[in-house]
Structure formats: structure tokens, C-alpha cells
Design an enzyme around this catalytic site. Sequence first.
Site, PDB file in Angstrom:
ATOM      1  N   VAL A 196      -5.208  10.101  -5.921  1.00 14.46           N
ATOM      2  CA  VAL A 196      -5.554  10.502  -4.565  1.00 14.46           C
ATOM      3  C   VAL A 196      -4.330  10.306  -3.676  1.00 14.46           C
ATOM      4  CG1 VAL A 196      -7.057  10.099  -2.588  1.00 14.46           C
ATOM      5  CG2 VAL A 196      -7.967   9.923  -4.898  1.00 14.46           C
TER       6      VAL A 196
ATOM      7  N   ASP B 125     -23.348   7.764 -10.113  1.00 15.46           N
ATOM      8  CA  ASP B 125     -22.293   6.754 -10.223  1.00 15.46           C
ATOM      9  C   ASP B 125     -22.190   5.962  -8.921  1.00 15.46           C
ATOM     10  OD1 ASP B 125     -20.403   5.342 -11.620  1.00 15.46           O
ATOM     11  OD2 ASP B 125     -18.749   6.693 -11.152  1.00 15.46           O
TER      12      ASP B 125
ATOM     13  N   GLY C 288      -6.526   6.584 -10.802  1.00 11.70           N
ATOM     14  CA  GLY C 288      -7.428   6.127 -11.841  1.00 11.70           C
ATOM     15  C   GLY C 288      -7.102   6.847 -13.129  1.00 11.70           C
TER      16      GLY C 288
END
Length: 583
Positions: A104, A216, A99
Site C-alpha cells: 500500500v 476477514d 504484506g
Amino acid sequence: MTNDGGRANEPTSYSLRPPHAPAAPVPAPQPPPEAFQQPGQAPGTARPGQHAYEPTQFAGAHQGAQPPAAQPPAAGAQDPDSGRLIGGRYRLVSRLGHGGMGTVWRAHDQVVDRDVAVKEPRVPDHLPERERQTVYQRMEREARAAARIDHPSVVTVHDVVVEDGRPWIVMELVRGHSLGDRLMEGTLDPREAARIGLAVLGALAAAHEAGVLHRDVKPDNVLLGRSDRVVLTDFGIAQIEGEQGLTETGGFVGSPEFVAPERVLGQRPGPESDLWSLGVVLYAAVEGMSPFRRSHSPATLQAVLGSEPQVPARATGPLGTLIMQLLRKDPAMRPAAPEVRQALEAAAREPRPVPTVLGTAGYAPGGARPPAGNRFVPPILHKNRKAQLGLGGLVLVVAAALVLVVAKPFGGADLPSGWTVREERDVVGASLAVPGEYRRVQDDSDSDNPLVTFYDPSGVFTVSLRRSTPDGENDPADVNAAADQIVAFYKDGGASTVEDAKSETAETEQQGQEARDVTTTYLPYGTSSDKNPVRYLKRDHLYVNKNKVAWDLTVTMPAAGDALEDGEKLYEEIVRNLKIEKL
């Protein structure tokens, strides 16, 4: 964070400025775009491979193309960092996703011989050092927030390794995909949505108990693992009790279409803010998208603040009712976690509906179906079978009430069939009668002004009763002053929640004493520019005693169609059975 079958790990801080100005001016007042721009972030259209729920994907066809952003190698592709050893024990194997602020990896822990997920911080090279350190601090906070929560539906943090001055988070590897990915394939069965919602609720309850607000909650941060496991992840913008915030001055973090209105307004968030986001996730799970998504981010935020979503058509029964309750603008009016859990458990247990073929006048079974909407059903009820059935049931209830009022077979003391008396003397010093299936919610947040509310299961009508005791500030001297306060409140915009409000006052009685009736019609804020805005009507029945204690009975309904007629009859029946003690 994601998993070996998932998509990119989406950032948790977004630019909220539209990529380009809208093609036509928006009539509703809009915040200045600069107020939503994050430092160091440039607006852009959706990139290939972005999630359907990534908030930066609000570019319309009129907005034009943007140069593609530089992308790391695709997930699973050979990467020069593959094979790198982190912290002396975690060998990077392959990229799982990336992102704006992190990557990751799937890695192997060589000490205990297991696969793990490792989140690497990545920030644009042009960011100043202060903002880079903010990103790193946010990742460290993410690790602390997740590590202090003990729940099977919260991703487990194993370690934090500082490598080259950057924190790398080592987590359990959840094998599966995100709810966001799953929804790209189609909507969920309401029972499955309720099951997933229960797991997310459990994770949030554990987080709140540990003093952590997630802030979130969205489909991309809900992982669907093996053996029906559900995991809430990405505590990157979590707020930990007692710690100073990391949000930049004037900045905004989170996903606009899932963020609670009180956060948009800059108010202090609480557990109710996470529950709002859960409500939007449930809505998206059964309907396919957030009810607040608009063509660009400021418009989305305006919808969060002022638009009332339609009742979800695919979520009937307790799930549909719960979703609408979670999406109330006022945090104090949302149900608490125990009520949410009870409703989700009921929705998860609901039997699958058995298909039936029903003939209608002029239509043979199996033949052509009648039109979806008609002039007898207000727009809010179109395509909502549950709400239409609820409205039809209310018509029968009101008809029965009229028979009883006219005939008075039992001396006029009997209620319409299916109604029940709610003894609320210990709460608001009064009793009232409502249809038995209405759901009761009590608000004790202000001990001097207690409130009880009853919600129609179809989501069409709302009934509430508040008792206000004098506090020495702006106390109405009499019922006329109380009515004037109501009129002035809506004339001034109703705390910026309504627009185009019009109020009328009429004299009435309450148990033989002088009272006032205030009728207000209004549009939810930000909907006046909609093609077919739905206007609402609110009836206030006011009484003030000689000690300046005031009672306000309200019934809210659509302002047109048969729903208005039935709502008016509902109001009259409730007022007729209202009993204020010691009057």
C-alpha cells in the site's frame, strides 16, 4: 489496506500448517497439516514487524528459527518506485505498508489534487501464472465489493487502474492506525470497544445488505481514523452474492483465530459468520487477545470448533453478554444485527464504574485482598466479578423460591422474587417462568421446530424450549424413544461438538402425564487435553403427546461447584412452572 500511520497491510490468505510439529503430541484429533497448506506458501515463524494478530505468528519457542524472508524497504523509506506515475495520474509518494500479496502506497492524485492510498498487487515470482491471476482477480473483487457498499465506515474505492497487466486499487487515504496496532499498546475501555463495534457493525450491515460477506473481520482490518472515525477495510476475500469463489481447492482463506466455526467446517457462510468475527474482535479489544489463539494454526482451528471461551472479565453488563452470544457455535443461535446494535448502544452508554472500597470478613478495607478463587466458585467464574455477582444473585433467588415452595403463602401459584412468566404459546405452544433479567432470543429458522432461548446475564446458565412437530422422518413414537434419541445424540459426539458425554434417563411427569428427564455431562470438543477442563451438565425435560409433537426444555450449567447446585434448583423451578397447552 492501511493508512499513513499504520503498519503493514497483512495478507488475507495464510498457510495454516504449523511451522514445525508440536514438541509433544496433541491428544485431540488434528486435521492433517497438508489439508491447510495453501499452494505456493511456505510455513515460517513470525517476521520482525508483523502484526500481533497475524495468524502466521503461531511459532512456539520449541519450533526453532526460520531464515528471514526477503523484505521490501521499510514503510516510509526511500524506494526506487517512489515518484512512479500510475494510470497517468497517481504519483507514488511513499510506502505505507506491505504484506504477502500487496503493498500500500501513499500517492497523490494529480488530477483532483488530493492524497490517496494505492494498493499494488505483489505476488512471489515462483507462483505459477494461474495462481498469480487468482491474486489479481481477488484484488479486483476487493475493489468491486468495497465499491458497492455505501457506508461511512467502509473505505471508499476511487478507481482501479490496470498497469502492466496488474490491477492497482485507488482508495481514500485514512489517516490514523489500525485497531491491531492500538491493541499492542493495551486493551480498550469496554465503552470504547462498544463504540468501535457499532461502527464495524454498521459497515457489515451495509455490506450484507449489498450481498457482500467480508469473511476477514479482524483488528488489523479495522482502521481508527481522525475525529473518532472507524473504517472497515480489506475486502480481499469477500464473497459477493452471485459470483464464483476464488479459493483454491482444499485451500482456506482468512485468519484462523477470527474465523467462524461453520467456515472451518466448510459450510456455507452467512452474515452470522461475520458477526462471529465481530464477537472475537470485541473480545480481543477488552481482553487483549482472541480467546481461540493457540500455539499453532490447527490447534487454533480446533479451539474455534470445540472450546468454549471464558466470560470476558473486563466486559461487564450488556457487552459481556453480547460477546458470549456472538461466540455461539451454532450460527442460528447468534443474535441478529438489530439485537447486536441495541446491546452495543447500551454498552457504549454505560456509565464509568465508580471505584469503591469494600471490606470483607477478616479483611480490613485497603488491606490484603482475599484469594481470587475458592472452592465455592467453579473455574469458569474465577476472576469474573460480574458472573460471581450474578451467581450470588441467583442463590438469593433460589432461596426465595424455596421459601415460597415450603410456605405456599399464595396457594403455591407464586413465582420466586424477580421471576416472570414468559408466554410463548404462539411460538412453542407453552409458557414458562425464568428470572426476569434473562435475555430472550427466538429462532424461527425452522418453522416446524421453533425454539426460544433465555440467557443468564452472567453467562453461567442457559434455558431453552423447543417444540418439534412430526415430519415423518425419525419421529419418536413416544417419550421413551425421544429420550433414547437424546442419549444417542450425545453418545455419538453431539454433532462433533462434545466429547466424553455421559447420559442418564429418569421417569418424571408433565402436568400429570408421563415425561422423561435426561441428564448429560460432557466436555466441549477438544478440551479433554486441557489442564483443567470445565465439564458442563445439560438437563432435558421431554414430553411427547399422542400426535408425536415433542417438547424439549433444557437447562445448561457447569457440572461442579455451587453453580451445579444452583443450576439444579433453577431447573426444578422452571419445570415446575412449565405449562404446555392442550395437554
